[in-house]
Enzyme design. Structure first.
Site, PDB file in Angstrom:
ATOM      1  N   ASP A 144      11.452  38.520   0.986  1.00  0.00           N
ATOM      2  CA  ASP A 144      10.997  37.152   0.786  1.00  0.00           C
ATOM      3  C   ASP A 144       9.475  37.163   0.847  1.00  0.00           C
ATOM      4  O   ASP A 144       8.888  37.894   1.646  1.00  0.00           O
ATOM      5  CB  ASP A 144      11.494  36.243   1.905  1.00  0.00           C
ATOM      6  CG  ASP A 144      12.963  35.872   1.788  1.00  0.00           C
ATOM      7  OD1 ASP A 144      13.673  36.488   0.966  1.00  0.00           O
ATOM      8  OD2 ASP A 144      13.400  34.975   2.536  1.00  0.00           O
ATOM      9  N   HIS A 167      14.419  45.227   2.008  1.00  0.00           N
ATOM     10  CA  HIS A 167      15.666  45.715   1.439  1.00  0.00           C
ATOM     11  C   HIS A 167      15.402  46.587   0.215  1.00  0.00           C
ATOM     12  O   HIS A 167      14.286  46.610  -0.321  1.00  0.00           O
ATOM     13  CB  HIS A 167      16.568  44.533   1.082  1.00  0.00           C
ATOM     14  CG  HIS A 167      16.998  43.726   2.273  1.00  0.00           C
ATOM     15  ND1 HIS A 167      18.276  43.764   2.774  1.00  0.00           N
ATOM     16  CD2 HIS A 167      16.305  42.881   3.081  1.00  0.00           C
ATOM     17  CE1 HIS A 167      18.362  42.963   3.832  1.00  0.00           C
ATOM     18  NE2 HIS A 167      17.175  42.418   4.036  1.00  0.00           N
ATOM     19  N   SER A 187       3.430  41.304   6.927  1.00  0.00           N
ATOM     20  CA  SER A 187       2.470  42.105   6.188  1.00  0.00           C
ATOM     21  C   SER A 187       2.779  42.092   4.704  1.00  0.00           C
ATOM     22  O   SER A 187       3.182  41.071   4.159  1.00  0.00           O
ATOM     23  CB  SER A 187       2.428  43.526   6.735  1.00  0.00           C
ATOM     24  OG  SER A 187       1.291  44.191   6.252  1.00  0.00           O
TER      25      SER A 187
END
Length: 305
Positions: A104, A161, A264
């Site tokens: 995200d 992911h 980050s």
């Protein structure tokens, strides 16, 4: 499929001079000490004090807890537990695409790597060689390829992911600075992502090799992978490298590969020069893990990513 993408700079929100002035304190602050302190606070389990900190953070940044597997803030023993929270199983469906967004966040930049140079922001490039810890062989594989830089803000989900199924080849921890990685800093600090501490992970996939780089930042207490656990600390100040020739570490598309303990940036490198990114991708655009990132550019003669 869309035509080969050129890099589209994010419109500047301030002048170069004001941008440099905005990040000047980062050159002066004791970033390593602040990061160690932030890591200590984030690991602490102080009951009501921890819950209060989490509540203030969630309210300030507008964190959506409705999609979290555990929505009750009081159930998180530490800030790290909250920050690396899992999502509900149905929160991030996976698109039918060759490559999906691994996080995200927001799209910082993406496009073609020109002669080993990656576009960071207007007036700033950095090299694949510097990003990958001066590994000539690995850098050469991506010198004419494609890249995507994805920024995770404090409010985002912070697990990372797999964009596609892959087998781990190596992991490299590269020491470095700990500048912030927000858009203002990216426009003002030359070679930002190749200066900051980072963890480089190279995978082999059905489409060829690819690299996923976890870039550290100010107050990012540590980075972790599912096969290694916490990579940093320790921070010995030298490049550390792990190879996995005798281990079959295979991860499916969409499977978690790592996480940031505080937020980050992720940089992805692919060897294909004409990677067909999703047509709705644009610098500054919001993405969610599992959304389509890119697909194979197919023709009647060949099929290549």
């Amino acid at each position: 499929m869309s035509s080969p993408l050129s890099v589209k700079p994010v419109p500047a929100l301030s002048s170069p001079v004001s941008g440099r002035l905005a990040v000047l304190p980062q050159y002066l602050l004791p970033k390593q000490a602040l990061t160690r302190l932030a890591g200590w606070v984030a690991r602490g389990q102080w009951g009501a004090l921890t819950t209060g900190l989490i509540r203030r953070f969630a309210a300030h940044y507008g964190v959506d807890m409705n999609e979290a597997a555990e929505s009750d803030l009081q159930r998180y023993a530490s800030f790290n537990d909250f920050f690396t929270r899992a999502l509900r199983p149905d929160a991030r469906p996976l698109a039918q695409a060759d490559l999906i967004a691994p996080v995200d966040g927001a799209i910082s930049q993406f496009g073609h790597i020109e002669a080993g140079q990656i576009f960071q922001a207007k007036g700033h490039h950095y090299s694949t060689l510097a990003l990958l810890g001066n590994d000539d062989g690995m850098a050469a594989r991506y010198a004419q390829g494609s890249f995507a830089t994805l920024y995770l803000s404090p409010r985002d989900y912070h697990r990372i992911h797999m964009p596609c199924a892959g087998r781990l080849l190596r992991m490299v921890h590269v020491p470095g600075a700990l500048f912030s990685v927000n858009p203002v800093t990216a426009r003002a600090v030359p070679g930002l992502f190749a200066r900051n501490e980072r963890v480089v992970c190279e995978f082999e996939s059905a489409h060829g090799t690819f690299v996923l780089v976890l870039v550290g930042a100010t107050i990012v207490g540590s980075m972790a992978t599912v096969w290694h656990g916490v990579v940093n600390p320790p921070r010995p100040g030298v490049v550390r490298e792990w190879h996995y020739p005798d281990q079959c570490i295979e991860l499916a598309q969409g499977q978690e590969m790592g996480r940031f303990l505080l937020g980050s940036t992720v940089v992805l490198l692919f060897p294909q020069p004409d990677l067909a990114f999703a047509p709705d991708w644009t610098p500054g655009g919001v993405i969610r893990m599992g959304q389509a990132m890119a697909g194979e550019r197919r023709s009647t003669a060949t099929s290549a990513l």
